[in-house]
Write a protein that holds these residues in place. Sequence first.
Motif, mmCIF file in Angstrom:
data_model
loop_
_atom_site.group_PDB
_atom_site.id
_atom_site.type_symbol
_atom_site.label_atom_id
_atom_site.label_comp_id
_atom_site.label_asym_id
_atom_site.label_seq_id
_atom_site.Cartn_x
_atom_site.Cartn_y
_atom_site.Cartn_z
ATOM 1 N N GLY A 90 -8.693 13.421 13.883
ATOM 2 C CA GLY A 90 -7.269 13.178 13.668
ATOM 3 C C GLY A 90 -7.001 11.894 12.912
ATOM 4 O O GLY A 90 -5.963 11.271 13.076
ATOM 5 N N ARG A 91 -7.993 11.481 12.089
ATOM 6 C CA ARG A 91 -7.868 10.315 11.184
ATOM 7 C C ARG A 91 -7.848 8.968 11.889
ATOM 8 O O ARG A 91 -8.541 8.058 11.494
ATOM 9 C CB ARG A 91 -6.628 10.417 10.283
ATOM 10 N N ALA A 92 -6.986 8.825 12.929
ATOM 11 C CA ALA A 92 -6.908 7.555 13.673
ATOM 12 C C ALA A 92 -6.823 6.344 12.759
ATOM 13 O O ALA A 92 -7.543 5.371 12.926
ATOM 14 C CB ALA A 92 -8.095 7.409 14.631
ATOM 15 N N LEU A 93 -5.920 6.420 11.783
ATOM 16 C CA LEU A 93 -5.724 5.238 10.921
ATOM 17 C C LEU A 93 -4.987 4.159 11.701
ATOM 18 O O LEU A 93 -4.400 4.423 12.746
ATOM 19 C CB LEU A 93 -4.891 5.625 9.695
ATOM 20 N N PHE A 94 -5.005 2.947 11.163
ATOM 21 C CA PHE A 94 -4.154 1.891 11.709
ATOM 22 C C PHE A 94 -2.782 2.124 11.091
ATOM 23 O O PHE A 94 -2.495 1.674 9.985
ATOM 24 C CB PHE A 94 -4.703 0.522 11.353
ATOM 25 N N ALA A 95 -1.919 2.854 11.824
ATOM 26 C CA ALA A 95 -0.712 3.411 11.221
ATOM 27 C C ALA A 95 0.241 2.347 10.686
ATOM 28 O O ALA A 95 0.949 2.583 9.718
ATOM 29 C CB ALA A 95 0.008 4.295 12.239
ATOM 30 N N THR A 96 0.253 1.158 11.306
ATOM 31 C CA THR A 96 1.230 0.151 10.883
ATOM 32 C C THR A 96 0.698 -0.756 9.775
ATOM 33 O O THR A 96 1.419 -1.600 9.263
ATOM 34 C CB THR A 96 1.647 -0.729 12.080
ATOM 35 N N LEU A 97 -0.567 -0.573 9.407
ATOM 36 C CA LEU A 97 -1.146 -1.387 8.343
ATOM 37 C C LEU A 97 -1.041 -0.650 7.016
ATOM 38 O O LEU A 97 -0.906 0.576 6.990
ATOM 39 C CB LEU A 97 -2.618 -1.694 8.639
ATOM 40 N N THR A 98 -1.114 -1.393 5.914
ATOM 41 C CA THR A 98 -1.105 -0.717 4.625
ATOM 42 C C THR A 98 -2.450 -0.021 4.405
ATOM 43 O O THR A 98 -3.421 -0.279 5.119
ATOM 44 C CB THR A 98 -0.888 -1.704 3.473
ATOM 45 N N VAL A 99 -2.455 0.855 3.397
ATOM 46 C CA VAL A 99 -3.676 1.583 3.065
ATOM 47 C C VAL A 99 -4.807 0.601 2.757
ATOM 48 O O VAL A 99 -5.921 0.729 3.263
ATOM 49 C CB VAL A 99 -3.405 2.517 1.871
ATOM 50 N N GLU A 100 -4.488 -0.401 1.936
ATOM 51 C CA GLU A 100 -5.548 -1.342 1.571
ATOM 52 C C GLU A 100 -6.049 -2.137 2.776
ATOM 53 O O GLU A 100 -7.243 -2.378 2.915
ATOM 54 C CB GLU A 100 -5.061 -2.297 0.469
#
Lengths: 262, 290
Positions: A90-100
């Motif tokens: 489910g990706r688990a990105l740091f949602a509040t951070l920018t892509v970079e």
Amino acid sequence: MLALSNLQVFYDKSIEAVRDVSLEVPAGRIVALLGSNGAGKSTILKAISGVLSQEDGAISSGAIHLEGDIISDKSPRAIIERGLLQVPEGRALFATLTVEENLVMGGFTRTRAEVNEGLDRIYALFPRVKERKSQIAGYLSGGEQQMVAIGRALMGRPRLLMLDEPSLGLAPQIVDAIFETIITLNRESALTVLLVEQNAQLALQVASYGYIIENGRIVLDGSAEKLAANDDVQEFYLGFSGGARKSMRDVKHYKRRKRWLS
Amino acid sequence: MDFLLLLIATGLVSGAAYGLIAMGFALIYKSTGVVNFAQGELVMLTAYIAFSLSNTLHLSFLPLVLVTVPISMAVGLVLERVFIRPMLGEPIFAIVMATVGLAVILRGFIIIVWGSQPFNFDAGISSTVVMIGTIPFYPAQLYLIAALALVVLAMWLFLRFSRYGIAMRAVAANETAAMLVGVSVSRIHALAWMLSAGIAAIAGLLFAANFKLAPDIWFQGLRSFPAVILGGMDSVVGAAAGGLIIGVIENLSQGYVGEGMREIAGFIVIILVLMVRPFGLYGSRDIERV
């Protein structure tokens, strides 16, 4: 390269999620780990990365070897530094951070020079990600998020990459693009891949070897062609029913057999 | 007109103190999810430490800050290790209760060590009144506002550009994913406590220099709570802005409405704000894609 021997994992010291799992990922290959929801696939990956404690899980017996050394007692960071990275489910990105910023965090264990070089590499690999680099990661589309998640893991310079259901919730076209990237990385950068999937058809196309897991146990393993040709796999994972409708008797027969298999 | 300006100016001064204390709250909340009810006590403890340092070493203001802040950071690290780290993995509520316990312990500890009598503590700052326009200021008041500005700038740069600052935001966003890129979550928690104690030291030192050093400074922690909520629990820079706003509103309501209003004005503001923006002025909404 990576070998699991008789791995057993408990959650909360009471729920057995994985039992006696042994599998091997030879260097330079793509190995698939297939199974349905709740079979224990993600648990195995979390055990390998050493992050089971986040969910009150623990390895109760068995061992995980990376190139001959036991890594089951190492910290998540030590495991990453040995070149073993994961793209979580489910990706688990740091949602509040920018892509970079997400990508930069992927290179947390690396030097500044390696991070800069890594960013160039990821942007070349995924031009879409470059266009979105200053956007908040949580607002990207699912496919873009998956690219960022893969990019983030690549920033850690893996030699073995574990992907937890990269096709989850994505449109077929995007899934194709992502799988093509995985094949390219495997061929051109000699990246070893452990691919966890529910979508067996897709996974068996790119993998050279596969394991099938049910209820926390490996029930079947073999080369991708052999698995794809297996009757049970065809019926229950690839969705071929052999033309005519089945009678209940055959279904029952299968159930018996399946129980015996596990 | 002068009365209004004076109210605003002194409001900004007490607001700067609220802002500094609130930043300490927000920093710990953002990275650990714990509301640290001992933040006011941390401010008080570090103020007393500064007092003792100043009495033994006889330092002027800047050297005193440079000595106090690292010592306070070490104190923050020790408190985290002893009281909070063993609770890791327990429900958040249990950890919050542990901070309440820590608060009571620190309050008692301070009275045992330094006694309950208030001290005058000038922190090496002169008390000659400075005029800015028509408004008189004590230097300590200006130092407080300047300190808030500097700390805000430093924290903003840290969280935006430094590797550990970004890691702190990453842990706040997704702990497991942060571990999967090699960030040690417990180390980030310790870092948050350390920085928070450092900010508390600046707040405590300057608060004591502005008013007096007494074992009731901890109450400023609770008084700063509206600022944290107004700014958004997880926004470190927002907490500073919240502090200034609350400080000014409190002062204005005391000046124009009456004595008792000061105590409740801040809480009235947060109730109103939370009805409109439950995540505070600068806090982050949960990002959810469906």
